[in-house]
Enzyme design. Structure first.
Site, PDB file in Angstrom:
ATOM      1  N   ASP A 268       0.866  -1.172   0.000  1.00  0.00           N
ATOM      2  CA  ASP A 268       0.000   0.000   0.000  1.00  0.00           C
ATOM      3  C   ASP A 268       0.907   1.228   0.000  1.00  0.00           C
ATOM      4  O   ASP A 268       2.090   1.157   0.364  1.00  0.00           O
ATOM      5  CB  ASP A 268      -0.927  -0.004   1.214  1.00  0.00           C
ATOM      6  CG  ASP A 268      -2.234   0.749   0.947  1.00  0.00           C
ATOM      7  OD1 ASP A 268      -2.249   1.598   0.042  1.00  0.00           O
ATOM      8  OD2 ASP A 268      -3.226   0.485   1.646  1.00  0.00           O
ATOM      9  N   GLU A 618     -17.395  10.115   4.752  1.00  0.00           N
ATOM     10  CA  GLU A 618     -16.850   8.790   5.053  1.00  0.00           C
ATOM     11  C   GLU A 618     -15.876   8.416   3.948  1.00  0.00           C
ATOM     12  O   GLU A 618     -16.168   8.570   2.757  1.00  0.00           O
ATOM     13  CB  GLU A 618     -17.962   7.747   5.180  1.00  0.00           C
ATOM     14  CG  GLU A 618     -18.862   7.620   3.966  1.00  0.00           C
ATOM     15  CD  GLU A 618     -19.873   6.490   4.086  1.00  0.00           C
ATOM     16  OE1 GLU A 618     -19.816   5.722   5.071  1.00  0.00           O
ATOM     17  OE2 GLU A 618     -20.718   6.370   3.193  1.00  0.00           O
TER      18      GLU A 618
END
Length: 879
Positions: A268, A618
């Site tokens: 990542d 979100e």
């Protein structure tokens, strides 16, 4: 004769030249295997050249004819961040279709558009740009274990089986069906045990039990390899049992040694720098230690910075090889895996050698692709409540469309999204579907505060007599508006962005001054969209001071009385720091407030309220100043207070109200469930979402979406967000009564189930059993049913029940069809405390129906039938 002799001489001269032509290098020879070609190419490289290839921005190697390549592309629900593209419903909405073949088709279109984008922007040197390559960092197959996680919208929900089926279908669609060339390369992420909280993701160390790891967190990843043949994995930020995921050999080894994974592992982005950073894991001391640990563990590609500061210089890789901490053979292996991927995409073959390479740039955002997006959006809609209001018996004469998501493109696209060229908001969709209706639109409330819109340029001017349009802007070094400004300029609006790159190091402050002339008289609310504090003055009066404060959104607004046509003096002082410097002045007009919304509702025959969330609230590691939100995650599952207050007032008007929720996670809409006649869960429905919802309201099709997550009554019913134990979470282990259970969804028709037929009622451990059931559409309308099969093992430690099969079946009114499931050993197995999977002797209970058995009191129970079988013997399954 003379002429013939000349030809003979020419042939004699040219023949040796043909014989001496350089042979084709093996890595360019399509007749050889991908492995042979990659090994030959890497074998020709220097250490420095190989090290450069192990980062997401891989440079060209001109002497070998290797083009630059950017590995970073996002395709969660369409080609993301690369301009216009077909935007499909968000991933959690794709899961709500419960239709794996449809998801395969969606991914196939996404891969087509990736090929089109690649062709459109491939460089003269054959190189690719970021977000326009052919290595796609999707799907996200993490388990949505807790609805508070902001990135849960990117997943296929809370269930391992549903996630596995959707993930495998998506991978197959992305990678294509050519035996020699991949259409694109899919990446299963984030491996593993990753699902928030976002604020701690760079330093969290998770200690899952062996049981939860095998029972919940790993099945979808295993399926992506064993069945999906996925060609890439992305390892996560978090640590697992004390070791960062991207350096975790016990986690990475099973990929290749147990499951047979043959592709590459990418970190990542910036996860390798987390290994040594003081504000992250601090697991090793130096960047060199970090890269060595990652590659030894089996990582092959580093995304983002990994050196000192924000560096992505490959020097740490070169250093650890030179000083003996990392064998060059490990680097060779990583480079070979990466070039196997690029070669398998056809990037080292002659132009147009494969059918995929011949996809033209015009195959992006086509009418056919948008038609599939509309079909998918319709299939994803979940009807949560219906007291008979829907479908509408007749077209309303007057419709009031209210709410923060009614005309919002943000509410269509979710996150990790592309840009729809023709976005259809709910307001647009209703106008198109009901062209004869008088439709009044009033926002009424914002997502977490007042209904805000960007201020228009036309209202600003400089000087008391408005000698020039715009505003005066003074910029200061540092955060205190101190000293003389380093720059004075004019701008048309309060709008600022550093842009990219190199904005991270900036620390400035600004003063905006001028006049604004409103177009309406009355109370206006002003808010600066910013991650920093600010001060706001109107007519020389300080009306808001949140300098340096992390105040909630409602406290970051100023309420001021303005007069139409009158010039009001304006001054805004603010700071800009880090990579969050973007700022914009927004305002709320009196005509868009709650009173105007109630007035519109009172004149309407039908009220449609579009509320919920957007990916601005979100999402991934973000700053949100609003009650109920933290770091991109949620602290409450309730509808934000401004929306809830307005919704209750609308109900009191006495007109029928349809609540349309647009969000990426479960919401506790308890009040709406008790008092409103109809609730539709629309998720983030993609570029065609408005058409889909309007058609559902009109009754053009029967809803068939089913929930891929549990809707709880409150976050207080759940264990702590940071607790990764599955006890008390998801439908498999939650013992309370859900507001709306996993697998739930209403229809406009009715389905009945006959008694199921098993091909055997007694099976030996390890055998497969076939289950067949007849399903009939007993209603008066055509519709699709999602037939769900749940397995329970009485007396065994394990989930209350577990989904082990599903099929979406379209049936005309009165039509019946046989639906068949095959339950293999894995579907009948249980997991012990040590993480081993067994098929145990004893009774197995089955439920086949349109949802889970039982359910909440007051909900329409799903049709379905039980049955059981007996297992004899015991067997242990391979991991």
């Amino acid at each position: 004769m003379m002429r013939l002799a000349s030809l003979v001489v020419l042939f004699a001269v040219s023949a040796p030249l043909v014989a001496q032509a350089a042979p084709v290098e093996p890595y360019r020879d399509p007749a050889l295997s991908v492995q042979q070609r990659a090994a030959d190419l890497v074998g020709r490289m220097t250490l420095e050249e190989k090290a450069g290839q192990l980062r997401d921005v891989a440079p060209a190697i001109p002497r070998l004819g290797v083009s630059r390549y950017n590995w970073w592309s996002e395709g969660l629900h369409g080609v993301a961040r690369a301009g216009n593209a077909t935007v499909f419903p968000q991933a959690v909405a794709l899961a709500a279709t419960w239709d794996a073949p449809l998801i395969h088709d969606v991914a196939d279109v996404i891969s087509t558009e990736f090929r089109a984008k690649y062709v459109e922007r491939v460089g003269a040197d054959g190189g690719s740009d970021k977000y326009r390559g052919l290595t796609v960092w999707s799907p996200n197959i993490n388990i949505f274990r807790d609805p508070r996680w902001g990135r849960g919208q990117e997943t296929y929900g809370e269930d391992p089986h549903l996630t596995s089926r959707m993930g495998v279908a998506f991978i197959h669609g992305l990678q294509g069906d050519d035996a020699k060339v991949f259409k694109t390369i899919a990446t299963a992420k984030h491996y593993a045990v990753h699902s928030g909280p976002e604020v701690n993701r760079h330093r969290d160390d998770i200690h899952p039990s062996a049981y939860d790891l095998e029972d919940t967190y790993l099945p979808a990843f295993r399926a992506s390899v064993v069945e999906g043949k996925v060609q890439a994995f992305m390892c996560a930020y978090n640590a697992v049992d004390g070791v960062p995921a991207c350096a975790n050999r016990p986690l990475i080894d099973p990929l290749r040694n147990t499951w047979g994974f043959t592709g590459h592992v990418v970190s990542d982005c910036a996860a390798v720098s987390d290994f040594h950073r003081e504000d992250a894991h601090r697991w090793v001391k130096t960047p060199e230690d970090a890269v060595a640990a990652g590659f030894v563990a089996g990582m092959d590609l580093i995304c983002g910075e990994f050196g000192p500061g924000k560096s992505a210089d490959p020097q740490p890789i070169i250093t650890v090889v030179r000083d003996g901490r990392l064998a060059e053979a490990v680097i060779d292996q990583a480079a070979r895996r990466l070039f196997e991927g690029r070669i398998s995409l056809g990037l080292f073959d002659p132009p147009g050698a494969s059918a995929y390479a011949r996809i033209p740039a015009t195959q992006n955002d086509t009418p056919a692709h948008r038609a599939l997006a509309l079909e998918t959006a319709k299939a994803s809609l979940v009807l949560l409540k219906n007291d008979g209001l829907l479908p509408l018996n007749a077209a309303p004469r007057r419709i009031a469309v209210i709410g923060p998501n009614a005309d919002s493109v943000d509410a269509l696209v979710g996150n990790y999204n592309g840009t729809p060229s023709r976005p259809v908001t709910l307001l647009t969709g209703l106008k198109a579907r009901f062209p004869q209706a008088d439709i009044a639109y009033v926002e009424g409330a914002g997502l977490v505060g007042s209904p805000m819109a960007p201020t228009p340029d036309a209202i600003f001017c400089v000087g008391e007599t408005c000698t020039a349009p715009g505003l005066k802007v003074e910029t200061f070094e540092g955060l205190e508006l101190a000293g003389s400004p380093t720059e004075v300029r004019a701008e048309t609006n309060v709008l600022f962005s550093w842009g990219r790159p190199a904005r991270n190091a900036r620390k400035t402050s600004m003063r905006w001054t001028g006049y604004l002339t409103p177009t309406e008289t009355g109370e206006h609310r002003l808010r600066l969209a910013t991650s920093s504090g600010y001060r706001l003055y109107v007519d020389e009066k300080l009306v808001l001071d949140v300098w340096g404060e992390a105040a909630p959104a409602a406290a970051r607004e100023a309420s001021v009385s303005l007069r139409a046509g009158h010039r009001h003096a304006l001054r805004i002082e603010t700071t800009q720091t880090g990579d969050r410097g973007d700022q914009r002045l927004n305002w709320s007009l009196p005509s868009q407030g709650a009173e105007a919304a109630l007035a519109a509702a009172s004149q309407a025959d039908l009220v449609v309220f579009a509320g919920g969330l957007t990916a601005r609230l979100e999402g991934e590691e973000m700053q949100v100043y609003a009650d109920g939100f933290a770091g991109g995650d949620r602290t409450s599952l309730d509808l934000p207070a401004p929306q809830q207050v307005l919704l209750e007032k609308l109900k009191a008007v006495g007109k029928p109200v349809v609540l349309v929720l647009m969000n990426g996670s479960a919401m506790s809409v308890n009040c709406a469930d008790q008092h409103l006649p109809a609730i539709i869960e629309a998720w983030y429905p993609g570029g065609e979402g408005g058409h889909a919802v309007a058609s559902l309201i009109a009754g053009d099709f029967s809803p068939s979406g089913r929930l891929p997550v549990t809707f709880y009554r409150s976050a207080e019913e759940l264990p702590g967000f940071s607790d990764y134990a599955m006890a008390g979470r998801t439908y498999r282990y939650f013992t309370g009564e859900a507001l709306y259970p996993f697998g739930y969804g209403l229809s406009y028709t009715r389905f009945d189930y006959a008694a199921p037929v098993l091909d055997r009622v007694r099976v030996r451990a390890g055998e497969t059993v076939a289950v067949t059931v007849a399903v009939t559409n007993s209603g008066a309308r055509d519709g699709a049913e999602v037939v769900q099969l749940y397995v329970s093992r009485p007396g065994e430690k394990g989930p209350i029940r577990a989904l082990q099969g599903f099929q979406r079946v379209a049936l005309k009114a009165g039509e019946a069809r046989q639906v068949r499931f095959a339950l293999d050993a894995r579907a009948l197995s249980v997991v012990d405390a040590a993480g081993a999977r067994h098929v145990e002797l004893g009774r197995v209970d089955l439920w086949i129906g349109g949802g889970q058995p039982g359910g909440r009191k007051g909900l329409v129970p799903p049709s379905g039938v039980p049955t059981s079988l007996e297992v004899s013997g015991r067997t242990t399954l391979e991991p």
